[in-house]
Write a protein that holds these residues in place. Structure first.
Motif, PDB file in Angstrom:
ATOM      1  N   ALA A 177       0.776  -1.220  -0.697  1.00 27.03           N
ATOM      2  CA  ALA A 177      -0.024   0.056  -0.625  1.00 27.03           C
ATOM      3  C   ALA A 177       0.014   1.338  -0.087  1.00 27.03           C
ATOM      4  O   ALA A 177       0.478   2.743  -0.146  1.00 27.03           O
ATOM      5  N   ASP A 178       2.318   1.152   0.250  1.00 26.27           N
ATOM      6  CA  ASP A 178       2.859   2.187   0.571  1.00 26.27           C
ATOM      7  C   ASP A 178       3.520   2.461  -1.377  1.00 26.27           C
ATOM      8  O   ASP A 178       4.568   1.465  -1.655  1.00 26.27           O
ATOM      9  N   GLY A 179       3.857   3.619  -1.933  1.00 28.39           N
ATOM     10  CA  GLY A 179       4.996   3.651  -2.764  1.00 28.39           C
ATOM     11  C   GLY A 179       5.813   4.646  -2.928  1.00 28.39           C
ATOM     12  O   GLY A 179       6.607   5.126  -3.828  1.00 28.39           O
ATOM     13  N   THR A 180       6.319   4.499  -0.949  1.00 31.80           N
ATOM     14  CA  THR A 180       7.789   5.089  -1.271  1.00 31.80           C
ATOM     15  C   THR A 180       8.172   5.018  -2.328  1.00 31.80           C
ATOM     16  O   THR A 180       9.889   5.635  -2.767  1.00 31.80           O
ATOM     17  N   PHE A 181       8.748   3.428  -2.093  1.00 35.28           N
ATOM     18  CA  PHE A 181      10.065   3.158  -2.528  1.00 35.28           C
ATOM     19  C   PHE A 181       9.381   2.082  -4.065  1.00 35.28           C
ATOM     20  O   PHE A 181       9.473   0.980  -3.370  1.00 35.28           O
TER      21      PHE A 181
ATOM     22  N   ALA B  97      10.381  -5.157  -5.287  1.00 34.30           N
ATOM     23  CA  ALA B  97      11.113  -6.667  -4.943  1.00 34.30           C
ATOM     24  C   ALA B  97      10.707  -7.326  -4.269  1.00 34.30           C
ATOM     25  O   ALA B  97      10.929  -8.459  -4.001  1.00 34.30           O
ATOM     26  N   ALA B  98      10.888  -6.246  -2.577  1.00 29.25           N
ATOM     27  CA  ALA B  98      10.458  -7.147  -1.375  1.00 29.25           C
ATOM     28  C   ALA B  98       8.766  -7.463  -1.300  1.00 29.25           C
ATOM     29  O   ALA B  98       9.131  -8.922  -1.037  1.00 29.25           O
ATOM     30  N   LEU B  99       7.969  -7.151  -2.113  1.00 30.49           N
ATOM     31  CA  LEU B  99       6.828  -8.427  -1.928  1.00 30.49           C
ATOM     32  C   LEU B  99       6.858  -9.620  -2.440  1.00 30.49           C
ATOM     33  O   LEU B  99       6.669  -9.993  -2.401  1.00 30.49           O
ATOM     34  N   GLN B 100       7.628  -9.434  -3.906  1.00 28.30           N
ATOM     35  CA  GLN B 100       8.452 -10.697  -4.416  1.00 28.30           C
ATOM     36  C   GLN B 100       8.355 -11.587  -3.920  1.00 28.30           C
ATOM     37  O   GLN B 100       8.556 -12.896  -4.367  1.00 28.30           O
ATOM     38  N   ARG B 101       9.150 -11.687  -2.499  1.00 28.23           N
ATOM     39  CA  ARG B 101      10.131 -12.230  -1.640  1.00 28.23           C
ATOM     40  C   ARG B 101       9.522 -12.461  -0.606  1.00 28.23           C
ATOM     41  O   ARG B 101       9.839 -12.719   0.682  1.00 28.23           O
ATOM     42  N   GLY B 102       7.759 -12.138  -0.225  1.00 29.00           N
ATOM     43  CA  GLY B 102       6.719 -12.299   0.490  1.00 29.00           C
ATOM     44  C   GLY B 102       7.093 -11.184   1.738  1.00 29.00           C
ATOM     45  O   GLY B 102       6.386 -11.068   2.458  1.00 29.00           O
ATOM     46  N   ILE B 103       7.884 -10.048   1.137  1.00 31.71           N
ATOM     47  CA  ILE B 103       8.116  -9.272   2.595  1.00 31.71           C
ATOM     48  C   ILE B 103       7.091  -7.900   2.479  1.00 31.71           C
ATOM     49  O   ILE B 103       6.703  -7.749   1.524  1.00 31.71           O
ATOM     50  N   ARG B 104       6.164  -7.511   3.678  1.00 35.63           N
ATOM     51  CA  ARG B 104       5.309  -6.723   3.848  1.00 35.63           C
ATOM     52  C   ARG B 104       5.197  -5.127   4.155  1.00 35.63           C
ATOM     53  O   ARG B 104       4.910  -4.622   3.973  1.00 35.63           O
ATOM     54  N   SER B 105       6.147  -5.747   5.083  1.00 35.49           N
ATOM     55  CA  SER B 105       7.003  -4.276   5.973  1.00 35.49           C
ATOM     56  C   SER B 105       8.457  -4.818   6.255  1.00 35.49           C
ATOM     57  O   SER B 105       8.338  -5.463   6.308  1.00 35.49           O
ATOM     58  N   GLY B 106       8.380  -3.734   6.897  1.00 33.23           N
ATOM     59  CA  GLY B 106       9.876  -3.060   6.572  1.00 33.23           C
ATOM     60  C   GLY B 106      10.205  -1.876   7.516  1.00 33.23           C
ATOM     61  O   GLY B 106       9.839  -0.503   7.705  1.00 33.23           O
ATOM     62  N   LEU B 107      11.695  -1.715   8.655  1.00 30.89           N
ATOM     63  CA  LEU B 107      12.054  -0.640   9.478  1.00 30.89           C
ATOM     64  C   LEU B 107      13.220  -0.316   9.120  1.00 30.89           C
ATOM     65  O   LEU B 107      14.484  -1.548   9.003  1.00 30.89           O
ATOM     66  N   GLY B 108      14.380   0.726   8.684  1.00 28.76           N
ATOM     67  CA  GLY B 108      15.189   0.979   8.736  1.00 28.76           C
ATOM     68  C   GLY B 108      15.557   2.133   9.508  1.00 28.76           C
ATOM     69  O   GLY B 108      14.740   3.081   9.907  1.00 28.76           O
TER      70      GLY B 108
END
Length: 246
Positions: free
Chosen positions: A103-107, A113-124
């Motif tokens: 839902a977030d188009g920041t990146f 690429a993250a979604l293709q690997r099943g990753i939904r959320s991230g924190l840096g």
């Protein structure tokens, strides 16, 4: 007991990381330990939190430590795109929280690429340093909304505690690199000086003239001066040459 309890605000995570610095053989080993500690901060047993630490140094490729292969691949992708929560946090010095890449188009590139690997959320989360280097801890999860405010606070506290130990690790790494460069330069100088002595004996010339002979030959053959000196010694001395440090 929850492993993350040792890193709750007010705890002495810095002492643990400083002890890790003492027992680590070098910067890479310290970063491996740091990423393991970072992974424990947000792990709660409900969903896997994948973690990596990216260290950016001028004129060097990024140094990346990760808790698993997926975290490593995601860190590599961010480095290649030069964007993503971790890279943005390292560049700006501010925490970057993505609750759902769907839902977030920041990146857009990294998010895809993250979604293709099943990753939904991230924190840096940035780790503040005092030199030209920058660093950040990256957390990612297959669950959307995996990083509520209290977990962001935990991650930021850990990054603040990691700052001083990582600065010390970098200073030690710089000292080690300088010592290695100095030793290599002295080894090279020894080889060149002995080869110059051989040429002086063969041509009955001064040291300056012998060095100039080697420089001229090095330039015409497109060969490094040290390599040429090594060939001179190999052809005349049946023994290896090394510099001795007492």
């Amino acid at each position: 007991m929850d492993e993350a309890l040792g890193f709750l605000p007010g705890s002495d995570a810095r002492s643990l990381l400083e002890n890790l610095l003492v027992v680590s053989a070098g910067l890479d080993e310290f970063l491996d330990g740091l990423v393991g500690a970072a992974a424990a901060v947000l792990s709660d047993g409900h969903a896997e939190i994948m973690t990596s630490v990216t260290l950016l140094r001028p004129r060097s490729r990024a140094t990346i430590a990760s808790s698993c292969q997926t975290a490593r691949r995601l860190a590599d992708i961010q480095y290649r795109f030069d964007d993503g929560p971790c890279m943005r946090a390292a560049a700006t010095g501010r925490t970057v929280d993505v609750q759902d890449f769907a839902a977030d188009g920041t990146f857009p590139l990294y998010g895809s690429a993250a979604l293709q690997r099943g990753i939904r959320s991230g924190l840096g989360v940035p780790v503040r340093l005092d030199g030209p280097e920058t660093a950040a801890v990256d957390y990612c999860s297959r669950r959307p909304g995996a990083f509520p405010a209290e977990k962001v606070e935990l991650a930021e506290h850990f990054a603040a505690e990691a700052s001083t130990p990582l600065r010390l690790a970098l200073r030690l790494a710089r000292l080690t690199e300088r010592a290695e460069h100095l030793a290599a330069a002295m080894e090279s100088r020894t080889t060149i000086d002995i080869a110059a002595g051989v040429i002086m004996a063969q041509n009955r010339c001064s040291q300056e003239e012998a060095i100039e002979i080697m420089r001229s030959a090095s330039s015409s053959r497109n060969t490094k001066l040290r390599d040429l000196a090594s060939k001179v010694l190999t052809s005349t001395v049946d023994a290896s040459v090394s510099t001795h440090f007492d």
